[in-house]
Design a protein around this motif. Structure first.
Motif, PDB file in Angstrom:
ATOM      1  N   ALA A  25       0.762  -1.203  -0.075  1.00 37.26           N
ATOM      2  CA  ALA A  25      -0.095  -0.042   0.044  1.00 37.26           C
ATOM      3  C   ALA A  25       0.951   1.086  -0.041  1.00 37.26           C
ATOM      4  CB  ALA A  25      -1.021  -0.191   1.190  1.00 37.26           C
ATOM      5  N   LYS A  26       1.891   1.416   0.350  1.00 42.99           N
ATOM      6  CA  LYS A  26       2.877   2.389   0.674  1.00 42.99           C
ATOM      7  C   LYS A  26       3.144   3.285  -0.768  1.00 42.99           C
ATOM      8  CE  LYS A  26       6.961   4.180   3.167  1.00 42.99           C
ATOM      9  NZ  LYS A  26       8.023   3.722   4.111  1.00 42.99           N
ATOM     10  N   HIS A  27       2.508   4.411  -0.586  1.00 43.91           N
ATOM     11  CA  HIS A  27       2.937   5.262  -1.858  1.00 43.91           C
ATOM     12  C   HIS A  27       2.139   4.781  -3.052  1.00 43.91           C
ATOM     13  CE1 HIS A  27       5.564   7.267   0.678  1.00 43.91           C
ATOM     14  NE2 HIS A  27       6.585   6.474   0.563  1.00 43.91           N
ATOM     15  N   ILE A  28       1.524   3.686  -3.173  1.00 42.66           N
ATOM     16  CA  ILE A  28       0.602   3.349  -4.327  1.00 42.66           C
ATOM     17  C   ILE A  28      -0.606   2.832  -4.065  1.00 42.66           C
ATOM     18  CG2 ILE A  28       0.761   1.404  -6.213  1.00 42.66           C
ATOM     19  CD1 ILE A  28       3.683   0.659  -4.962  1.00 42.66           C
ATOM     20  N   LYS A  29      -1.687   3.511  -4.729  1.00 45.01           N
ATOM     21  CA  LYS A  29      -2.932   3.228  -4.750  1.00 45.01           C
ATOM     22  C   LYS A  29      -3.430   1.880  -5.078  1.00 45.01           C
ATOM     23  CE  LYS A  29      -4.116   8.331  -4.725  1.00 45.01           C
ATOM     24  NZ  LYS A  29      -4.776   9.550  -5.499  1.00 45.01           N
ATOM     25  N   VAL A  30      -4.498   1.444  -4.808  1.00 46.77           N
ATOM     26  CA  VAL A  30      -5.031   0.167  -5.076  1.00 46.77           C
ATOM     27  C   VAL A  30      -5.422   0.082  -6.583  1.00 46.77           C
ATOM     28  CG1 VAL A  30      -7.309   0.442  -4.224  1.00 46.77           C
ATOM     29  CG2 VAL A  30      -6.444  -2.001  -4.574  1.00 46.77           C
ATOM     30  N   GLN A  31      -5.942   1.123  -6.719  1.00 44.25           N
ATOM     31  CA  GLN A  31      -6.428   1.268  -8.298  1.00 44.25           C
ATOM     32  C   GLN A  31      -5.689   1.423  -9.307  1.00 44.25           C
ATOM     33  OE1 GLN A  31      -9.921   1.057  -8.994  1.00 44.25           O
ATOM     34  NE2 GLN A  31      -9.026   0.899 -11.167  1.00 44.25           N
ATOM     35  N   GLU A  32      -4.327   1.918  -9.041  1.00 43.08           N
ATOM     36  CA  GLU A  32      -2.967   1.887  -9.911  1.00 43.08           C
ATOM     37  C   GLU A  32      -2.767   0.759 -10.055  1.00 43.08           C
ATOM     38  OE1 GLU A  32      -0.789   4.705  -7.666  1.00 43.08           O
ATOM     39  OE2 GLU A  32      -1.384   6.398  -8.627  1.00 43.08           O
ATOM     40  N   GLN A  33      -2.724  -0.241  -9.101  1.00 39.79           N
ATOM     41  CA  GLN A  33      -2.067  -1.512  -9.502  1.00 39.79           C
ATOM     42  C   GLN A  33      -3.265  -2.504  -9.996  1.00 39.79           C
ATOM     43  OE1 GLN A  33      -1.622  -2.288  -4.875  1.00 39.79           O
ATOM     44  NE2 GLN A  33       0.484  -2.087  -5.093  1.00 39.79           N
ATOM     45  N   VAL A  34      -4.578  -2.154  -9.899  1.00 41.51           N
ATOM     46  CA  VAL A  34      -5.430  -2.873 -10.495  1.00 41.51           C
ATOM     47  C   VAL A  34      -5.419  -2.569 -11.985  1.00 41.51           C
ATOM     48  CG1 VAL A  34      -7.936  -2.884 -11.054  1.00 41.51           C
ATOM     49  CG2 VAL A  34      -7.178  -3.018  -8.718  1.00 41.51           C
ATOM     50  N   ASN A  35      -5.239  -1.157 -12.366  1.00 40.09           N
ATOM     51  CA  ASN A  35      -4.799  -0.998 -13.625  1.00 40.09           C
ATOM     52  C   ASN A  35      -3.534  -1.462 -14.182  1.00 40.09           C
ATOM     53  OD1 ASN A  35      -7.104   0.843 -13.693  1.00 40.09           O
ATOM     54  ND2 ASN A  35      -6.041   2.493 -13.047  1.00 40.09           N
ATOM     55  N   LEU A  36      -2.695  -1.730 -13.463  1.00 43.18           N
ATOM     56  CA  LEU A  36      -1.502  -2.430 -14.146  1.00 43.18           C
ATOM     57  C   LEU A  36      -1.453  -3.629 -14.393  1.00 43.18           C
ATOM     58  CD1 LEU A  36       1.318  -0.574 -11.757  1.00 43.18           C
ATOM     59  CD2 LEU A  36       0.998  -0.420 -14.447  1.00 43.18           C
ATOM     60  N   LEU A  37      -2.099  -4.574 -13.451  1.00 42.30           N
ATOM     61  CA  LEU A  37      -2.467  -5.766 -13.393  1.00 42.30           C
ATOM     62  C   LEU A  37      -3.239  -6.077 -14.678  1.00 42.30           C
ATOM     63  CD1 LEU A  37      -2.902  -6.828  -9.918  1.00 42.30           C
ATOM     64  CD2 LEU A  37      -1.057  -7.843 -11.159  1.00 42.30           C
ATOM     65  N   GLU A  38      -4.148  -5.203 -15.044  1.00 43.92           N
ATOM     66  CA  GLU A  38      -5.167  -5.380 -16.203  1.00 43.92           C
ATOM     67  C   GLU A  38      -4.199  -5.104 -17.523  1.00 43.92           C
ATOM     68  OE1 GLU A  38      -8.186  -2.430 -15.739  1.00 43.92           O
ATOM     69  OE2 GLU A  38      -9.404  -4.092 -14.532  1.00 43.92           O
ATOM     70  N   LYS A  39      -3.330  -4.301 -17.501  1.00 40.69           N
ATOM     71  CA  LYS A  39      -2.531  -3.876 -18.758  1.00 40.69           C
ATOM     72  C   LYS A  39      -1.449  -4.942 -19.038  1.00 40.69           C
ATOM     73  CE  LYS A  39       0.303  -0.053 -20.197  1.00 40.69           C
ATOM     74  NZ  LYS A  39       0.910   1.005 -19.661  1.00 40.69           N
ATOM     75  N   ARG A  40      -0.718  -5.436 -17.950  1.00 39.15           N
ATOM     76  CA  ARG A  40       0.544  -5.990 -18.150  1.00 39.15           C
ATOM     77  C   ARG A  40       0.388  -7.633 -17.750  1.00 39.15           C
ATOM     78  NH1 ARG A  40       5.214  -2.987 -18.209  1.00 39.15           N
ATOM     79  NH2 ARG A  40       4.944  -0.790 -18.181  1.00 39.15           N
ATOM     80  N   VAL A  41       1.421  -8.446 -18.297  1.00 37.28           N
ATOM     81  CA  VAL A  41       1.468  -9.803 -17.928  1.00 37.28           C
ATOM     82  C   VAL A  41       2.689  -9.493 -16.881  1.00 37.28           C
ATOM     83  CG1 VAL A  41       2.300 -12.048 -18.760  1.00 37.28           C
ATOM     84  CG2 VAL A  41       0.617 -11.033 -19.978  1.00 37.28           C
ATOM     85  N   ILE A  42       2.097 -10.205 -15.782  1.00 36.09           N
ATOM     86  CA  ILE A  42       3.136  -9.984 -14.632  1.00 36.09           C
ATOM     87  C   ILE A  42       3.368 -11.349 -14.067  1.00 36.09           C
ATOM     88  CG2 ILE A  42       3.377  -9.238 -12.130  1.00 36.09           C
ATOM     89  CD1 ILE A  42       3.061  -6.958 -14.251  1.00 36.09           C
ATOM     90  N   HIS A  43       4.554 -12.016 -13.692  1.00 38.91           N
ATOM     91  CA  HIS A  43       4.687 -13.400 -13.347  1.00 38.91           C
ATOM     92  C   HIS A  43       5.151 -13.545 -11.901  1.00 38.91           C
ATOM     93  CE1 HIS A  43       6.614 -12.471 -17.540  1.00 38.91           C
ATOM     94  NE2 HIS A  43       6.159 -13.669 -17.755  1.00 38.91           N
ATOM     95  N   LEU A  44       5.464 -12.522 -11.184  1.00 37.08           N
ATOM     96  CA  LEU A  44       5.675 -12.515  -9.612  1.00 37.08           C
ATOM     97  C   LEU A  44       5.236 -11.451  -9.032  1.00 37.08           C
ATOM     98  CD1 LEU A  44       9.016 -14.046  -8.614  1.00 37.08           C
ATOM     99  CD2 LEU A  44       8.051 -12.482  -7.206  1.00 37.08           C
ATOM    100  N   GLY A  45       4.514 -11.642  -7.992  1.00 41.62           N
ATOM    101  CA  GLY A  45       4.268 -10.440  -6.930  1.00 41.62           C
ATOM    102  C   GLY A  45       4.832 -10.170  -5.564  1.00 41.62           C
ATOM    103  N   VAL A  46       5.154  -9.460  -5.089  1.00 34.82           N
ATOM    104  CA  VAL A  46       5.799  -9.389  -3.847  1.00 34.82           C
ATOM    105  C   VAL A  46       5.303  -8.392  -2.997  1.00 34.82           C
ATOM    106  CG1 VAL A  46       8.061  -9.102  -2.124  1.00 34.82           C
ATOM    107  CG2 VAL A  46       8.058  -9.870  -4.596  1.00 34.82           C
ATOM    108  N   GLY A  47       4.545  -8.519  -1.965  1.00 32.22           N
ATOM    109  CA  GLY A  47       3.913  -7.597  -1.043  1.00 32.22           C
ATOM    110  C   GLY A  47       3.610  -8.084   0.176  1.00 32.22           C
ATOM    111  N   THR A  48       2.348  -7.316   0.621  1.00 35.64           N
ATOM    112  CA  THR A  48       1.897  -7.514   2.126  1.00 35.64           C
ATOM    113  C   THR A  48       0.467  -8.309   1.971  1.00 35.64           C
ATOM    114  OG1 THR A  48       0.803  -5.235   1.944  1.00 35.64           O
ATOM    115  CG2 THR A  48       3.056  -5.529   3.019  1.00 35.64           C
ATOM    116  N   PRO A  49       0.087  -9.021   2.791  1.00 34.64           N
ATOM    117  CA  PRO A  49      -1.149  -9.721   2.789  1.00 34.64           C
ATOM    118  C   PRO A  49      -2.383  -9.079   2.532  1.00 34.64           C
ATOM    119  CG  PRO A  49      -0.309  -9.840   4.976  1.00 34.64           C
ATOM    120  CD  PRO A  49       0.713  -9.446   4.154  1.00 34.64           C
TER     121      PRO A  49
END
Length: 256
Positions: free
Chosen positions: A166-190
């Motif tokens: 969550a730090k410095h990154i809005k959830v909607q921005e992450q949603v948009n990136l996941l919709e736009k790109r093919v991501i292989h690996l995610g690292v983050g908080t539960p």
């Protein structure tokens, strides 16, 4: 141009009184007040800090002990024992086959991931689904997530890695990136990962590996599952689909 700006954003986004003096009273009143005050024992100061120091001292003197699948199984049972029946608790037992070999404290993150996922290169080349990842690494904070991402270099190859906190990154921005790109690996908080799943920004079905940053300790010598709010979010994440995927044996769990 918008895509170029998005690429730049994605590659460079940061992690991340003392009491007043009595006045106006008679001398006798002042003495009485002093006697009354003296008769009430002062509450101990820094009780919480003292307790934390004692816990830290005990942990510092104890030998590091790597986590095991049994540790996670016990935490699950303890967490739900007050709200589930005996039969329901039995249903929460995860099959041994869903657990990968746990870190014995001799591995770096990259060497551990190479051991539990030797076919990573082939696997990531066949992954083309958006709004999903092949591997999730769960940790306690944004700062720790950035440390883990930096230590992935020897393992990830050409894989796209995304910060899921969550730090410095809005959830909607992450949603948009996941919709736009093919991501292989995610690292983050539960907490943030659970939020993305609930908002349909992250589909867990293609997920093959979920690795907990289990053995690492913070400055207070707490592991991620020693922190009440993190432990709570881990169980909430397990409930939004992770446990079902483990039972179906389509998802493997690792304790780093």
């Amino acid at each position: 141009m918008a895509d170029d700006l998005g690429d730049l954003w994605w590659e460079n986004q940061p992690a991340a009184a003392s009491s007043p003096e009595p006045s106006g009273g008679e001398e006798g009143d002042t003495e009485l007040m002093q006697q009354d005050t003296a008769s009430v024992p002062e509450p101990p100061k820094e009780t919480k800090q003292t307790k934390q120091r004692k816990i830290s001292d005990i942990l510092a003197k104890s030998e590091p002990k790597p986590g095991t699948p049994g540790d996670l199984q016990k935490l699950i049972k303890d967490h739900y024992s007050g709200s589930r029946s005996v039969v329901e608790l039995e249903e929460l037992n995860l099959p041994d086959s869903c657990f990968l070999k746990a870190n014995d404290l001799t591995h770096s993150l990259s060497s551990y991931l190479k051991e539990i996922c030797p076919k990573w290169v082939k696997l990531r080349k066949t992954h083309n689904e958006k709004k999903s990842v092949l591997m999730l690494i769960i940790c306690s904070s944004a700062i720790r997530a950035l440390e883990l991402i930096r230590s992935l270099t020897a393992f990830k190859g050409d894989a796209k890695v995304m910060k899921l906190f969550a730090k410095h990154i809005k959830v909607q921005e992450q949603v948009n990136l996941l919709e736009k790109r093919v991501i292989h690996l995610g690292v983050g908080t539960p907490g943030r990962i659970k939020q993305l799943v609930k908002q349909d920004g992250l589909n867990l079905n293609p997920l093959k590996f979920l690795v907990f940053d289990w053995n690492w300790r913070d400055q207070k010598l707490r592991r991620m599952m020693d922190i009440p709010e993190i432990k709570k979010e881990v169980f909430e994440l397990l409930e939004v689909g992770v446990l079902d995927l483990c039972k179906s044996e389509s998802l493997k769990l690792g304790l780093f």
